[in-house]
Motif scaffolding. Structure first.
Motif, PDB file in Angstrom:
ATOM      1  N   MET A   1     -40.242   4.921  54.610  1.00 22.98           N
ATOM      2  CA  MET A   1     -39.315   4.785  55.724  1.00 22.98           C
ATOM      3  C   MET A   1     -39.383   6.059  56.559  1.00 22.98           C
ATOM      4  N   GLU A   2     -39.863   5.915  57.795  1.00 22.75           N
ATOM      5  CA  GLU A   2     -40.086   7.099  58.614  1.00 22.75           C
ATOM      6  C   GLU A   2     -38.971   7.348  59.613  1.00 22.75           C
ATOM      7  N   SER A   3     -38.158   6.346  59.912  1.00 18.32           N
ATOM      8  CA  SER A   3     -37.055   6.578  60.842  1.00 18.32           C
ATOM      9  C   SER A   3     -35.999   5.489  60.712  1.00 18.32           C
ATOM     10  N   GLU A   4     -34.780   5.850  61.120  1.00 16.69           N
ATOM     11  CA  GLU A   4     -33.661   4.917  61.199  1.00 16.69           C
ATOM     12  C   GLU A   4     -33.119   4.964  62.626  1.00 16.69           C
ATOM     13  N   LEU A   5     -32.835   3.799  63.173  1.00 13.43           N
ATOM     14  CA  LEU A   5     -32.423   3.722  64.571  1.00 13.43           C
ATOM     15  C   LEU A   5     -31.128   2.922  64.680  1.00 13.43           C
ATOM     16  N   PRO A   6     -30.013   3.561  65.019  1.00 14.13           N
ATOM     17  CA  PRO A   6     -28.765   2.808  65.159  1.00 14.13           C
ATOM     18  C   PRO A   6     -28.779   1.924  66.396  1.00 14.13           C
ATOM     19  N   VAL A   7     -28.270   0.710  66.254  1.00 16.13           N
ATOM     20  CA  VAL A   7     -28.113  -0.222  67.366  1.00 16.13           C
ATOM     21  C   VAL A   7     -26.719  -0.827  67.265  1.00 16.13           C
ATOM     22  N   ARG A   8     -26.386  -1.680  68.204  1.00 19.35           N
ATOM     23  CA  ARG A   8     -25.074  -2.310  68.175  1.00 19.35           C
ATOM     24  C   ARG A   8     -24.983  -3.297  67.006  1.00 19.35           C
ATOM     25  N   PRO A   9     -23.778  -3.545  66.495  1.00 16.26           N
ATOM     26  CA  PRO A   9     -23.623  -4.500  65.384  1.00 16.26           C
ATOM     27  C   PRO A   9     -23.886  -5.932  65.875  1.00 16.26           C
ATOM     28  N   ASN A  10     -24.385  -6.760  65.033  1.00 13.99           N
ATOM     29  CA  ASN A  10     -25.129  -6.471  63.814  1.00 13.99           C
ATOM     30  C   ASN A  10     -26.536  -7.012  64.051  1.00 13.99           C
ATOM     31  N   PRO A  11     -27.554  -6.174  63.917  1.00 19.40           N
ATOM     32  CA  PRO A  11     -28.901  -6.622  64.284  1.00 19.40           C
ATOM     33  C   PRO A  11     -29.403  -7.748  63.381  1.00 19.40           C
TER      34      PRO A  11
END
Length: 580
Positions: free
Chosen positions: A415-425
Motif C-alpha cells: 500500500m503506497e498511499s491513502e487518499l481521503p474522499v467524501r463518504p462513502n466511496p
C-alpha cells in the motif's frame, strides 16, 4: 578504473571502458549514470580505437524499444481508440527517470516499468507520428502510423522514413550539445512542415583527461536520479500533442577505415483490430445463463476474454467460468468475497472481502489466475468495495466505511498511499487519457475527481442520490454513474467535468459499464431484474433487457461481443450478446 581511464596508454583506457560498461549495465543507478557520463567523455578521445569503443559501449547500455514501429493499419472512421504495447529494453538505467514525449494527432503514451503503452484516438484522417522515451540511458523512439478508412494518405506520410537515431555516431547514445531544431516551410509535394536539424561544428581533436570525471558524474547522478519513477505523457484532447523536445540528430560521418554495414529495416508491429471491428448494438440479446455460486455479486472478464470471475457473497467462493465451455470451477477464500478485479496482464485476480457485520474479515484476496490458488491476502480498511486496476496496473480499493481510497503498487502489492474522499466511496473508474480517477461516493451524492499525477481531489461533482457505481468509457471521454436511490443515471464529461442527466432507468440501479466502442452504457437495475442500455453520449435509453432475479453487476468482454450480469437472487449469470 580511474587509473585506467586516465592513463596515457591506449590499451589501459580500452580496459577502463570495459569496466565502465559493466557499471552502466548494473543495478546501482548512481554508478550506472556516472559510468555513462564518463563513456560520453571518452567518445572524444584522440585515439580512434578508444573513441569507437566508448561509442559502442554507450550503444550497448542505451535504452532500446521493441518493436521500433507500430502500424495501426486502416481503421473504421468511428473507431474510438487503439492500443499497442512496446517493450523497453536495456539496463536498469533505461527506465530510471525516463520521460515520454509524443508527436502526432490523437497520439498518447504512458510508460510503466518496462512497458510503453501507446494509444491512438483517431482525430484526423491519417497518423504518422512518434513516441520518444528519453532518460539517463539515452533515448529511443517508435514510429507510429495509421489511417482512417477512405482517407487519402499525404505524400509526406506515405514516403517518409523513420527518424534517424544517431548519437556520438551511433544510435540512441544520448544528445550532443548545441543541437537545434527548426520548423521549416512546406515539404515539396507533401502536407507537413519541414524539420531542419543543425549540428554544432565538431570540436578540434584533443584527448581529454577524464580520470576525475566519473567522480563528478557520481555527484551529478545523485541529483539526476533523485526523482526516478513512472513517466507519462497523456495530453488533453483539446490540443494537439507537442513535438518531441529534441529531434533526432543527423547521421555523422564514419571514419574512413570503418566498414559500412547495411542497416536492417525496423521491426513493425501490426496491431490486431478484431476488437475494433466489433460494433455494439442498441438492443442486446440474452443468449445464455450459467449457474455459479451462492448470491453472485461482483463479476469481471479476463483481458483475453476467456475467463469470467464471479464473487459469491453468500459463500466464501470465487467462481471461475470458462467462457467457451461455460464450465465452472471454484476457488475457496478466507472470507466472503464482494467484488472482483483482474490485473492488466490477466495473471492476477483480486477479490474484496468483508463479512456481514461490515467490520470483520475486511481485506483483498490475491489469486493466481494460472494455478487458481490464493497466493496472499492484503489487509485493508473496513468494507473494501468495488476495487479496480488503474492504467498503470496499480490496485485502487475504495474503503467504504472509512471514506478513503487505498492504492497498492503493482507487483509488490504494497500500500503506497491513502487518499481521503467524501463518504462513502463505492467504486472507482479511470480516464487514462486525462490522467483522472473518478469515485462514486454513496452517502455524499457526489463524484470525486482525482488527479492521478498528484493523487489529489480536484473537484467534487454533485450527481443523483446515492451514486452506487461508476464506469469510464474505453475512449476515456465519459463517466457513467448509477444513482441507486434516484432510479437514474448521470453522465460526466471527463474533460470538461460537465454533468448531464439525470436519465431515468430502472429501479435500484446497482452497477454500470460501457461497451468496448464506448457507444453504449449498461445500467443494472436490481429491483426490476433488468439492464437499461443508454446511448453513451446522449443518455437516451435504447433498450431495457430482462435478465435474472436481483441482478447486481455487469462485466463486458474485452472483444466487445458479450457481457455477463450476475443475478444474486437466482445464483446465475446472464450472458448478453452486446456486439457483432
Amino acid at each position: 578504473m580511474l587509473t585506467e581511464i586516465g592513463s596515457p596508454i591506449r590499451e589501459s583506457r580500452l580496459a577502463g571502458i570495459d569496466g565502465l560498461a559493466r557499471l552502466a549495465r548494473g543495478a546501482d543507478l548512481t554508478l550506472a549514470h556516472a559510468a555513462r557520463q564518463a563513456l560520453q567523455q571518452m567518445t572524444e578521445d584522440d585515439s580512434r580505437a578508444v573513441s569507437a569503443a566508448a561509442t559502442a559501449a554507450l550503444e550497448r547500455t542505451s535504452v532500446r524499444l521493441d518493436p521500433e514501429r507500430i502500424d495501426f493499419g486502416t481503421v473504421a472512421a468511428e473507431t474510438p481508440r487503439l492500443v499497442a504495447d512496446v517493450r523497453v529494453e536495456g539496463p536498469p538505467l533505461a527506465v530510471a527517470g525516463a520521460t515520454v514525449t509524443v508527436s502526432g494527432p490523437g497520439l498518447r503514451a504512458m510508460l510503466h516499468e518496462r512497458t510503453l503503452r501507446i494509444m491512438w484516438l483517431p482525430r484526423s484522417d491519417w497518423l504518422d507520428g512518434s513516441v520518444t522515451v528519453r532518460g539517463p540511458a539515452g533515448w529511443a523512439d517508435v514510429r507510429v502510423t495509421g489511417q482512417v478508412a477512405g482517407a487519402a494518405v499525404p505524400f509526406a506520410a506515405a514516403t517518409s522514413a523513420p527518424a534517424a537515431r544517431n548519437d556520438y555516431g551511433t544510435s540512441r547514445g544520448g544528445e550532443p550539445e548545441g543541437l537545434r531544431t527548426y520548423d521549416g516551410g512546406m515539404v515539396a509535394g507533401g502536407y507537413g512542415p519541414a524539420r531542419v536539424t543543425v549540428l554544432p561544428a565538431p570540436p578540434p581533436p584533443a584527448r581529454r583527461q577524464i580520470g576525475t570525471t566519473i567522480l563528478v558524474a557520481i555527484l551529478t547522478s545523485l541529483v539526476v536520479l533523485g526523482g526516478a519513477g513512472v513517466a507519462m505523457t497523456l495530453l488533453d484532447d483539446r490540443r494537439e500533442p507537442s513535438a518531441p523536445l529534441v529531434a533526432a540528430p543527423a547521421p555523422t560521418e564514419q571514419p574512413a577505415t570503418a566498414q559500412l554495414k547495411e542497416t536492417p529495416a525496423p521491426a513493425i508491429s501490426k496491431v490486431p483490430l478484431a476488437a475494433a471491428r466489433v460494433k455494439s448494438v442498441a438492443r442486446p440479446l440474452v443468449v445464455g445463463t450459467i449457474r455459479v455460486g451462492a448470491e453472485p455479486e461482483g463479476v469481471v472478464v479476463s483481458p483475453d476474454g476467456r475467463t469470467v470471475y464471479v464473487a459469491n457473497q453468500n459463500s466464501r467462493i470465487l467462481s471461475v467460468v470458462d467462457a467457451a465451455t461455460r464450465k465452472v470451477s471454484s476457488v475457496q477464500l478466507r472470507n466472503t468475497p464482494r467484488f472482483v478485479a483482474v490485473s492488466r496482464d490477466g495473471r492476477t485476480v483480486f477479490a474484496s472481502m468483508y463479512e456481514d457485520d461490515k467490520h470483520t474479515g475486511s481485506g483483498v484476496a490475491v489469486v493466481d489466475a494460472a494455478s487458481r490458488k490464493v497466493v496472499r491476502y492484503l489487509d485493508t480498511g473496513h468494507m473494501p468495495y468495488t476495487l479496480a486496476v488503474a492504467p498503470d496496473n496499480k490496485l485502487w480499493v475504495p474503503i467504504h466505511s472509512d471514506g478513503r481510497l487505498e492504492i497498492f503498487s503493482p507487483g509488490t502489492l504494497r500500500m503506497e498511499s491513502e487518499l481521503p474522499v467524501r463518504p462513502n466511496p463505492h467504486a472507482v473508474g479511470f480516464s487514462g487519457d486525462q490522467m483522472r480517477a473518478f469515485t462514486a461516493n454513496h452517502e455524499s451524492n457526489a463524484v470525486s475527481v482525482i488527479d492521478m499525477r498528484s493523487n489529489t481531489v480536484i473537484r467534487n461533482i454533485g450527481v443523483s442520490k446515492a451514486p452506487h457505481s461508476i464506469a469510464v468509457s474505453p475512449d476515456g471521454r465519459m463517466a457513467l454513474v448509477a444513482g441507486y436511490e434516484a432510479d437514474t443515471a448521470d453522465l460526466i464529461d471527463t474533460v470538461t467535468l460537465k454533468r448531464t442527466g439525470p436519465f431515468k432507468v430502472g429501479r435500484d440501479p446497482q452497477s454500470v459499464a460501457f461497451s468496448t466502442d464506448s457507444r453504449y452504457g449498461y445500467v443494472v437495475n436490481e429491483l426490476d431484474g433488468t439492464v437499461s442500455v443508454l446511448n453513451g453520449r446522449t443518455g437516451t435509453v435504447t433498450a431495457t433487457i430482462k435478465v435474472g432475479k436481483s441482478p447486481r453487476t455487469v462485466g463486458v468482454s474485452p472483444d466487445g461481443r458479450l457481457a455477463y450480469v450476475s443475478n444474486g437472487g437466482d445464483n446465475t449469470i446472464s450472458v448478453l450478446k452486446v456486439g457483432q
